[in-house]
Design a protein around this motif. Structure first.
Motif, PDB file in Angstrom:
ATOM      1  N   ASN A 443     -25.986 -43.394 -44.505  1.00 43.20           N
ATOM      2  CA  ASN A 443     -27.432 -43.287 -44.735  1.00 43.20           C
ATOM      3  C   ASN A 443     -27.826 -43.382 -46.197  1.00 43.20           C
ATOM      4  O   ASN A 443     -28.875 -43.942 -46.536  1.00 43.20           O
ATOM      5  CB  ASN A 443     -27.961 -41.971 -44.164  1.00 43.20           C
ATOM      6  N   GLU A 444     -26.991 -42.831 -47.079  1.00 41.98           N
ATOM      7  CA  GLU A 444     -27.388 -42.736 -48.475  1.00 41.98           C
ATOM      8  C   GLU A 444     -26.865 -43.874 -49.339  1.00 41.98           C
ATOM      9  O   GLU A 444     -27.422 -44.147 -50.399  1.00 41.98           O
ATOM     10  CB  GLU A 444     -26.899 -41.403 -49.066  1.00 41.98           C
ATOM     11  N   ASN A 447     -24.699 -49.003 -45.160  1.00 41.88           N
ATOM     12  CA  ASN A 447     -24.269 -48.910 -43.765  1.00 41.88           C
ATOM     13  C   ASN A 447     -23.215 -49.969 -43.455  1.00 41.88           C
ATOM     14  O   ASN A 447     -22.890 -50.809 -44.284  1.00 41.88           O
ATOM     15  CB  ASN A 447     -25.465 -49.023 -42.822  1.00 41.88           C
ATOM     16  N   GLY A 453     -28.877 -48.345 -45.875  1.00 37.33           N
ATOM     17  CA  GLY A 453     -28.413 -47.289 -46.753  1.00 37.33           C
ATOM     18  C   GLY A 453     -29.330 -47.256 -47.965  1.00 37.33           C
ATOM     19  O   GLY A 453     -29.768 -48.310 -48.463  1.00 37.33           O
ATOM     20  N   SER A 564     -33.724 -38.749 -45.239  1.00 36.56           N
ATOM     21  CA  SER A 564     -32.728 -39.728 -44.808  1.00 36.56           C
ATOM     22  C   SER A 564     -33.251 -40.556 -43.639  1.00 36.56           C
ATOM     23  O   SER A 564     -33.132 -41.777 -43.625  1.00 36.56           O
ATOM     24  CB  SER A 564     -31.430 -39.011 -44.421  1.00 36.56           C
ATOM     25  N   THR A 568     -34.778 -44.997 -42.354  1.00 36.59           N
ATOM     26  CA  THR A 568     -34.236 -45.778 -41.238  1.00 36.59           C
ATOM     27  C   THR A 568     -35.329 -46.358 -40.348  1.00 36.59           C
ATOM     28  O   THR A 568     -35.033 -47.126 -39.444  1.00 36.59           O
ATOM     29  CB  THR A 568     -33.310 -44.903 -40.378  1.00 36.59           C
TER      30      THR A 568
END
Length: 981
Positions: A443-444, A447, A453, A564, A568
């Motif tokens: 996520n950070e 990906n 990400g 987070s 997305t």
């Protein structure tokens, strides 16, 4: 400008075929002594061959020393005592113990083959130096006894390997005597007799190497699991005797692998006592040894991963590429002088040692990872680096960007093998933390599909800059380094995470276009929790000596999770939730139907509305347009306006549709600016909705409470924003019969009004005289609306006109309003309904007014028609419907002499219609006359003599008075338009 391009490392140095074939994974990195000795056919590993084993093994000083000791003990003849008999390997997991055991086995089993390799030559040279003479090439034909205890179950022998043996002593004898049953039977009873064990070792009359691998796997929990106290006693007695015996027999060497003397988790006190017993025996009879040191990592890696050394000129060119950035004053002052490590002192020398890896990455592995308890050192490093070089090589060969040297920010976390090699290396303490860091990486940072990400998105969304081609993954590289320094918890000196200078060093590129200012900007975006990584925590700096530090926190907070998840959410998901809210919040009010028109971005707005099937007969419709494709204002409204014009039949040329019922269609349209606000709040709502549904929140009562409150608040805010976004109403208008049809709009200025509310829309349309509000449509209004040509028309046509003729306002309750008005006019003798023969039709109730009839028509009452026809004197007045009506000279209807006719009383009210049109510029007389008309009208209004008023005034007035007039009109709740002339 960028420097000259150096030869890429993936073209200068070849990855070993077995790594390529395994897509970067090294299945045999955790070597197995058992497989090397006992496996056959396809199961036999490549490293069972002495030549290949030496090819992938870097001859570290410690490994050469161990093998030389064994070579002296086995092949040194009478000088065997110059080497120790018993050696214990006690090195952490992944430190090369199994690799060393296989090397010892290769040395004793295939000495001639090993001697032809650089490893073998180093071993024989070291042994020769110890003895002062050369060893025999075959080491006097030693025999090897291998007890791979990690593949041996106490009390459960394998017949093919152990024959008739049952306990550990018997398994040892069966291997020692090469399955000679006679010798086995002779010595089998003496499991705890040291002298008999010595005698058995001497019986071979040749050197013997005994290798016992992972002994605690057998005597620890293994013996407890057997549940046989007698077996436990026999096996431990044998080991005590053997460890004493090997020192007493010439040319016998023994290697025992026993790791974690004080850290292995054992099931019970008995197992722990056995461990202590063995530990003491090994300390008394042997010496400990290791086969690798942290400084060996670079050499071991290169030997294990690549099948040749790189050309020195290519290595030198790669090192030289960094000269500019290493000597740049801003970089030196703010970055290089503030990071640990001596690798910059002689950068070329360090690059020669670590190529194709950057010395900063190797420093991290050798000085920091290797000190972490649980890190499997060589094994884990090989796995991580093998997966990384393979993934990066694939990028480079495909034409994508790959680094000049693989630095600490270049381990590609988008690659599953790389990420799992790091997380499974022992750097992360427990499985829950592993799972948390796995989610953080996805996520950070980046990906698995390499398109998401937080850090990766920063790179992908960055506007083109001079260094776009040479450092396109700058944010991802900085984030990766923060990740790598976060997973170890505490770094040397108690430091946590990465310092700002270290992050900049990790994302630096050998390109003069990439300046320190650029690096500062990348780091600032990266550690901005709204723009970059939401889970990053910052430790504030304290002057130049203590710069800011950054680390990724695995502690779940609701804010971190929301941040987070916010990243997305796709644009489609955002717009879809707005659609759902708009559909739920909309109400019909007086409209008979509300319908949502969904966006279809594959087509133009005009195509969407033209094919949406909007033209429904005799139904007032409120169409809600999807804001994803339709909006007004902010300069991007033209497509929406064009689509609406086509939808109401105002298109031109081929875009003109045969629309019949456009007058009764009203469109609710979003404001572009307010749509942006709704979209932002939609993302916030979705992020909180997903956070609340996340398992980690559901499992935490406090987080659930927080999540529920925040999602409820976000829902309320989104509802307000969606309502406010629908600020505009569009409809087909025709203020008077002489005017052209046009697309008109209403804009709600009040924050509490919304085009999603059918009641509010209807009220606004009533103010614009587009519709009648409740109770407004009466018989009197009906008579006003009728034109001369309406008399004699079928009732069905009169009915349809109120839905398809834009000059006629829409009816509040539809047909029932019209029925009631006609009925009232008929019973008051102001209208008549006649049949095809022009004979009046009696109606006794409004429901009997058959609006669907094509045979029944509207007509004037017969008495009134006769009066109009027979009247011979007086003047005539213009009726609202355009007919003439005669009166007597005295001006009173129904009387020729001025007296009132009791059978035909005068009307209580009269319709008055007059046009307002003409040029008043520089015509004072005409202006004064019109002023007098308005004074009379003012008096009538002031005295309450006007019961109904309808019309539209269009004036061209002095600019200084326009706003005052408009303000007064608005105060009445009427719509007004003011524009420059």
């Amino acid at each position: 400008m960028s420097g000259a391009r150096t030869t890429p490392w993936w073209d200068a140095i070849r990855i070993r075929p077995e790594i390529i074939n395994a897509a970067g994974q090294i299945d045999d990195v955790q070597m197995s002594l058992y497989k090397a000795v006992y496996a056959t056919g396809a199961l036999r590993p490549a490293y069972a061959d002495a030549t290949y084993y030496a090819e992938i093994t870097y001859p570290t000083d410690l490994l050469v020393g161990l093998l030389a000791e064994i070579a002296v003990r086995l092949g040194g003849g009478a000088d065997y005592s110059k080497a120790r008999a018993l050696t214990r390997l006690d090195q952490g997991m992944g430190g090369g113990k199994s690799h060393a055991c296989i090397g010892c086995w290769q040395l004793a089993s295939h000495p001639a083959a090993l001697a032809q390799t650089d490893l073998g030559r180093a071993v024989f040279a070291r042994a020769g130096a110890t003895l002062g003479r050369n060893l025999p090439p075959d080491l006097n034909n030693p025999h090897v006894v291998v007890l791979p205890c990690d593949n041996m179950t106490p009390g459960a022998p394998v017949k093919e390997i152990d024959g008739p043996a049952h306990n550990l002593y018997e398994r040892f004898l069966w291997r020692l005597f090469s399955k000679d049953y006679t010798l086995f039977e002779r010595y089998a009873p003496y499991f705890n007799d040291k002298s008999k064990i010595v005698e058995a070792l001497r019986a071979l009359n040749r050197p013997v190497l005994i290798i016992v691998d992972e002994i605690m796997d057998y005597v620890g929990n293994g013996l407890d699991g057997a549940g046989k106290p007698e077996l436990v006693a026999q096996d431990m007695a044998f080991l005590r005797a053997l460890l004493d015996a090997v020192n007493d027999v010439p040319n016998v060497a023994m290697l025992v692998v026993m790791i974690g003397s004080d850290t292995i988790a054992l099931g019970n006190e008995s197992a722990r006592e056995r461990r202590t017993d063995l530990h003491d025996l090994l300390e008394r009879n042997g010496l400990p040894a290791t086969v690798t040191a942290n400084a060996d990592f670079a050499d071991i890696l290169r030997r294990r991963l690549f099948d040749q050394a790189p050309p020195d000129e290519i290595v030198a060119a790669a090192a030289h590429a960094f000269k500019g950035i290493h000597t740049d004053k801003p970089w030196t002052k703010n970055v290089w002088d503030n990071i640990p490590g001596t690798w910059r002192g002689d950068f070329l020398s360090e690059v020669r040692r670590t190529y194709p890896f950057h010395p900063m990455l190797m420093h991290l592995a050798e000085r920091e990872w290797a000190t972490v308890t649980g890190f499997q050192k060589v094994r884990s490093t090989i796995r991580i680096f093998a997966a990384s070089v393979y993934a990066l090589q694939q990028r480079g060969k495909s034409g994508a960007w790959a680094p000049t040297l693989i630095g600490p920010g270049d381990l590609p976390l988008s690659n599953n093998n790389v990420r799992e090699a790091i997380l499974g290396s022992g750097l992360v303490g427990d499985q829950r933390t592993v799972a948390n860091f796995r989610a953080l990486a996805e996520n950070e940072i980046v990906n698995q599909s390499d398109d998401g990400g937080a850090a990766r998105r920063l790179d992908l969304q960055r506007e083109p800059v001079p260094w776009s081609a040479t450092n396109p993954r700058a944010a991802e590289r900085g984030a990766t380094f923060i990740f790598l320094t976060s997973i170890v918890g505490s770094r040397p000196g108690g430091r946590r995470g990465a310092s700002a200078p270290e992050v900049k060093a990790a994302l630096a590129a050998p390109d003069s276009d990439f300046t320190l200012t650029d690096a500062d900007g990348v780091v600032a975006d990266l550690v901005n929790q709204d723009k970059g990584m939401s889970a990053v925590e910052a430790i504030a700096g304290q002057g130049n000596n203590k710069p800011a530090r950054y680390y990724l926190s695995t502690k779940l907070t609701y804010r971190t999770l929301v941040n987070s998840l916010r990243k997305t959410i796709t644009d489609d998901e955002r717009d879809q939730i707005i659609v759902e809210f708009a559909q739920r919040l909309a109400n019909t009010g007086p409209f008979k139907v509300k319908r949502f028109i969904a966006a279809d971005v594959a087509r133009t707005p005009t195509e969407v509305l033209a094919t949406a099937g909007l033209d429904d007969a005799r139904i007032t419709r409120l169409f809600i347009l999807d804001p994803a494709q339709f909006s007004l204002r902010n300069g991007i409204e033209q497509q929406t306006i064009d689509a609406l014009r086509v939808a109401v039949g105002l298109g031109e040329g081929t875009s003109r549709l045969p629309v019949e019922w456009a007058s009764s269609a009203v469109f609710a349209v979003a404001n572009t600016q307010r749509r942006g606000r709704a979209r932002a709040l939609a993302v916030e709502y979705l992020a909180r909705q997903r956070a609340l549904n996340a398992p980690e929140v559901q499992a935490d009562a406090d987080l659930t409470i927080t999540g529920t409150k925040e999602m409820t608040a976000a829902k309320i805010e989104l509802e307000k924003a969606v309502k406010r976004a629908y600020q505009h109403v569009a409809y087909l208008a025709q203020p008077n019969p002489e005017a052209d049809r046009a697309l008109d709009q209403i804009t709600f200025e009040d924050e509490n009004q919304s085009a999603l509310d059918g009641t509010q829309v209807w009220k606004a349309l009533a103010d614009k005289e587009k519709v009648f509000d409740a109770g407004q449509f009466t018989a009197r209004v009906l008579l006003y609306q009728l034109r001369e040509q309406d008399y004699g028309r079928p009732l069905s046509e009169i009915r349809d006109a109120f839905w398809n003729t834009p000059r006629l306002p829409l009816l509040y309750t539809g047909e029932s309003d019209l029925q009631e008005a006609i009925y009232t006019a008929v019973v008051s003798d102001e209208l008549a309904i006649v049949d095809g023969s022009n004979q009046p039709v009696a109606v006794t109730d409004s429901s009997q007014v058959n609006l669907a009839s094509v045979g029944l028509r509207l007509a004037r009452p017969r008495a009134r028609e006769d009066a109009d026809t027979n009247g011979t004197s007086g003047s005539s007045t213009q009726q609202p419907d355009g007919t003439k009506k005669s009166s007597t000279d005295s001006g009173e209807p129904g009387s020729s002499d001025g007296t009132e006719d009791p059978t035909n009383p005068p009307a209580a009210e009269k319709f008055v219609t007059f046009p307002l049109m003409g040029n008043l510029f520089q015509q004072p007389g005409k202006s004064e006359g019109m002023a007098q008309v308005f004074r009379t009208l003012y008096s009538m209004l002031d005295e309450g003599n006007v019961s109904y008023l309808q019309g539209t005034l269009q004036l061209v007035v002095d600019a200084s008075t326009a706003d005052k007039l408009a303000e007064q009109v608005r105060a009445l709740g009427l719509g007004v338009t003011v524009r420059d002339q």
